[in-house]
Design an enzyme around this catalytic site. Structure first.
Site, PDB file in Angstrom:
ATOM      1  N   HIS A 244      49.248  65.972  61.442  1.00 37.63           N
ATOM      2  CA  HIS A 244      48.677  67.423  61.465  1.00 37.63           C
ATOM      3  C   HIS A 244      49.053  68.059  62.598  1.00 37.63           C
ATOM      4  O   HIS A 244      49.023  67.480  63.895  1.00 37.63           O
ATOM      5  CB  HIS A 244      47.056  67.651  61.325  1.00 37.63           C
ATOM      6  CG  HIS A 244      46.669  67.606  59.971  1.00 37.63           C
ATOM      7  ND1 HIS A 244      45.423  68.024  59.588  1.00 37.63           N
ATOM      8  CD2 HIS A 244      47.188  67.112  58.879  1.00 37.63           C
ATOM      9  CE1 HIS A 244      45.370  67.667  58.260  1.00 37.63           C
ATOM     10  NE2 HIS A 244      46.313  67.217  57.621  1.00 37.63           N
TER      11      HIS A 244
ATOM     12  N   TYR B 127      37.366  74.109  61.415  1.00 40.85           N
ATOM     13  CA  TYR B 127      36.270  74.315  62.257  1.00 40.85           C
ATOM     14  C   TYR B 127      35.618  75.700  62.262  1.00 40.85           C
ATOM     15  O   TYR B 127      36.248  76.627  62.802  1.00 40.85           O
ATOM     16  CB  TYR B 127      36.544  73.932  63.744  1.00 40.85           C
ATOM     17  CG  TYR B 127      36.636  72.383  63.757  1.00 40.85           C
ATOM     18  CD1 TYR B 127      38.209  72.099  63.573  1.00 40.85           C
ATOM     19  CD2 TYR B 127      35.871  71.530  64.224  1.00 40.85           C
ATOM     20  CE1 TYR B 127      38.299  70.641  63.786  1.00 40.85           C
ATOM     21  CE2 TYR B 127      36.235  69.852  64.335  1.00 40.85           C
ATOM     22  CZ  TYR B 127      37.515  69.627  64.113  1.00 40.85           C
ATOM     23  OH  TYR B 127      37.834  68.424  64.095  1.00 40.85           O
TER      24      TYR B 127
ATOM     25  N   PRO C 242      30.729  63.829  66.580  1.00 37.88           N
ATOM     26  CA  PRO C 242      31.457  64.009  66.015  1.00 37.88           C
ATOM     27  C   PRO C 242      32.642  65.279  66.104  1.00 37.88           C
ATOM     28  O   PRO C 242      33.682  65.097  65.675  1.00 37.88           O
ATOM     29  CB  PRO C 242      31.618  63.401  64.570  1.00 37.88           C
ATOM     30  CG  PRO C 242      30.076  63.881  64.373  1.00 37.88           C
ATOM     31  CD  PRO C 242      29.312  63.627  65.769  1.00 37.88           C
TER      32      PRO C 242
ATOM     33  N   LYS D 289      36.591  62.483  68.558  1.00 35.19           N
ATOM     34  CA  LYS D 289      37.095  61.401  69.646  1.00 35.19           C
ATOM     35  C   LYS D 289      36.476  59.931  69.606  1.00 35.19           C
ATOM     36  O   LYS D 289      37.060  59.302  70.396  1.00 35.19           O
ATOM     37  CB  LYS D 289      36.434  61.953  71.007  1.00 35.19           C
ATOM     38  CG  LYS D 289      37.182  63.315  71.578  1.00 35.19           C
ATOM     39  CD  LYS D 289      38.657  62.816  72.013  1.00 35.19           C
ATOM     40  CE  LYS D 289      39.499  64.054  71.920  1.00 35.19           C
ATOM     41  NZ  LYS D 289      40.463  63.827  70.823  1.00 35.19           N
TER      42      LYS D 289
ATOM     43  N   TYR E 139      41.956  67.644  72.146  1.00 38.40           N
ATOM     44  CA  TYR E 139      41.936  67.559  70.800  1.00 38.40           C
ATOM     45  C   TYR E 139      42.839  66.457  70.436  1.00 38.40           C
ATOM     46  O   TYR E 139      42.679  65.233  69.945  1.00 38.40           O
ATOM     47  CB  TYR E 139      42.016  68.739  69.961  1.00 38.40           C
ATOM     48  CG  TYR E 139      41.448  68.434  68.324  1.00 38.40           C
ATOM     49  CD1 TYR E 139      40.357  68.273  67.972  1.00 38.40           C
ATOM     50  CD2 TYR E 139      42.701  68.192  67.758  1.00 38.40           C
ATOM     51  CE1 TYR E 139      39.736  68.268  66.904  1.00 38.40           C
ATOM     52  CE2 TYR E 139      42.175  67.752  66.217  1.00 38.40           C
ATOM     53  CZ  TYR E 139      40.824  68.007  65.840  1.00 38.40           C
ATOM     54  OH  TYR E 139      40.596  67.642  64.675  1.00 38.40           O
TER      55      TYR E 139
END
Ligand code: RFL
Ligand code: PHB
Length: 392
Positions: free
Chosen positions: A72, A201, A295, A299, A387
């Protein structure tokens, strides 16, 4: 029985450590309390950072990941009725992430360990760790109905947040820094195609929602719910309706929340915790045994991998050169990365969730922060670099 490194826990951190030590020619034994099927099916993480993928490949555990993992290059932030894409490679020096479930990482590492590595015992429940201040620590465990002892040069606690290893450090020698959050996640696994090619998100006044995936045919979806929520109170229909309301995809072309059979449903609490130091005498802690994150930043598994990469190098160096310099630095080396990930996970969590006591003022602050990320390449780069994961 005696071994060089006794590893407690056959989750991702224990299994990857065992593989890395095997490759470095250092003997180890892994003791796992659960059975193999349980460990292989436990639904958890889905996102691997570049550094984790590189380490799995280098360890010889990347074949199926390369064949089946989904690379991704971005994530979508959805807020205030619109979406903003964070492009990872352009903002994070070429790094990206992979969708490859923790269940699959664990299956791959177990297969390798059983085929090529040292002993990996399932149904071996560790009861106590003793003598960590001496140079011959030991692990007491129960296996096949008998109490047994494994003596080692070093003991590594990879036994997760509820494990026993951490308690072998005297209370006066450890400090735990902690925060709980006033919400949990309800997670479902569904036989339905992902909403979109990338993770979404979503911030909404009804609460946070996340659209992830396991494969082109299986979705993993999460909803913020109050602490103490009973999954039985959430019918499949109620879950889908709430996901619809929070993503509010109305005008987004190409995005579709398709409903399908729900094959798993559970609630998980959100917590941040770090125990320092990560080493006491001949006991070393790694992964969730030392620290956990909520979560939202994806990580936890990646931090666990980073710990054991540092630790395997230190143990290999100890046996190659006799020097304990890297082992002595283990805790400090790991904690720098751990605290960065703790902050990022806290930031993602508090920016995207709705606190039950949230004031309209707080919501405006969240939206201002999200707007800043959407309009400032600097703010977006800060998110993208954390990220995708900082280089090891
Ligand atoms: P684990 O996986 O908890 O493994 C510990 C193992 O130790 C065993 N054990 C014992 N064995 C012998 N004797 C004893 N006394 C023992 N006590 C315990 C346990 O049976 C178990 O097998 O810890 P490890 O290896 O450090 O790995 C950590 C990760 O599992 C965890 O950080 C991640 O799953 C967190 N996480 C995520 N991380 C990510 O990087 N990306 C994600 O997208 C992500 N999503 C998630 C997550 C965790 C979640 N949950 C359920 C907490 C999503 C969820 C829903
Ligand atoms: C998941 O796919 O389980 C997942 C993905 C991203 C997260 C957390 C969980 O931030």
């Amino acid at each position: 029985m005696h071994t060089t490194v006794g590893i407690i826990g056959g989750g991702p951190s224990g299994l990857l450590l065992a593989r890395l030590l095997h490759n470095a020619g250092v003997d180890c034994v892994v003791l796992e309390s659960r059975d193999r099927a349980y460990v292989e099916q436990r639904q958890r993480a889905g996102i691997l950072e570049q550094a984790t993928v590189d380490a799995l490949r280098a360890a010889g555990a990347g074949a199926r990941l390369d064949a089946e993992g989904l690379a991704h290059e971005g994530i979508e932030l959805r807020f205030d009725g619109r979406s903003h894409r964070i492009d990872l490679p352009s903002l994070a020096e070429g790094r990206r992430v992979w969708v490859y479930a923790q269940t699959e990482v664990v299956k791959d590492l177990i297969a390798l360990q059983l085929a090529e590595g040292g002993p990996l015992l399932f149904g071996a429940e560790v009861r106590a760790v003793e003598g960590v201040e001496t140079d011959r620590p030991s692990i007491r465990y129960a296996h096949e109905g008998r109490e047994q002892t494994l003596t080692c040069d070093y003991v590594v606690g990879c036994d997760g947040f509820h494990g026993v290893a951490r308690t072998a450090v005297p209370e006066s020698e450890r400090t735990t820094y902690e925060r709980t959050y006033p919400y949990s996640w309800l997670g479902i696994l569904a036989e339905a195609p992902p909403v979109y090619d990338e993770l979404i998100y979503a911030h909404s006044e009804r609460g946070f929602a996340l659209a992830s995936m396991r494969s082109p045919a299986v979705s993993r979806l999460y909803l913020q719910v109050p602490n103490g929520t009973d999954p039985a109170d959430w019918s499949d229909r109620r879950v889908w309706d709430e996901l619809d309301a929070r993503f509010s995809l109305g005008e987004e072309p190409g995005w579709r929340l398709e409903r399908g059979p729900v094959i798993q449903k559970s609630v998980l609490p959100m917590r941040s915790s770090v125990t320092e130091p990560m080493r006491y005498g001949r006991l070393l802690l790694a992964g969730d045994a030392a620290h956990i994150v909520p979560p939202t930043g994806a990580k936890g598994l990646n931090l666990a991998a980073a710990d054991v990469i540092v630790l395997a190098r230190a143990l290999a160096d100890r046996y190659a050169t006799g020097s304990t310099e890297l082992l002595d630095a283990y805790s400090d080396t790991c904690l720098r990365r751990v605290w960065r990930a703790e902050h990022f996970s806290y930031f993602m969590t508090t920016t995207l969730h709705t606190d039950p006591g949230q004031l309209p003022f707080d919501t405006r602050l969240q939206l201002s922060q999200l707007e800043r990320i959407a309009t400032s390449p600097h703010a977006a780069a800060e998110l993208a670099q954390n990220y995708a994961g900082l280089p090891l």
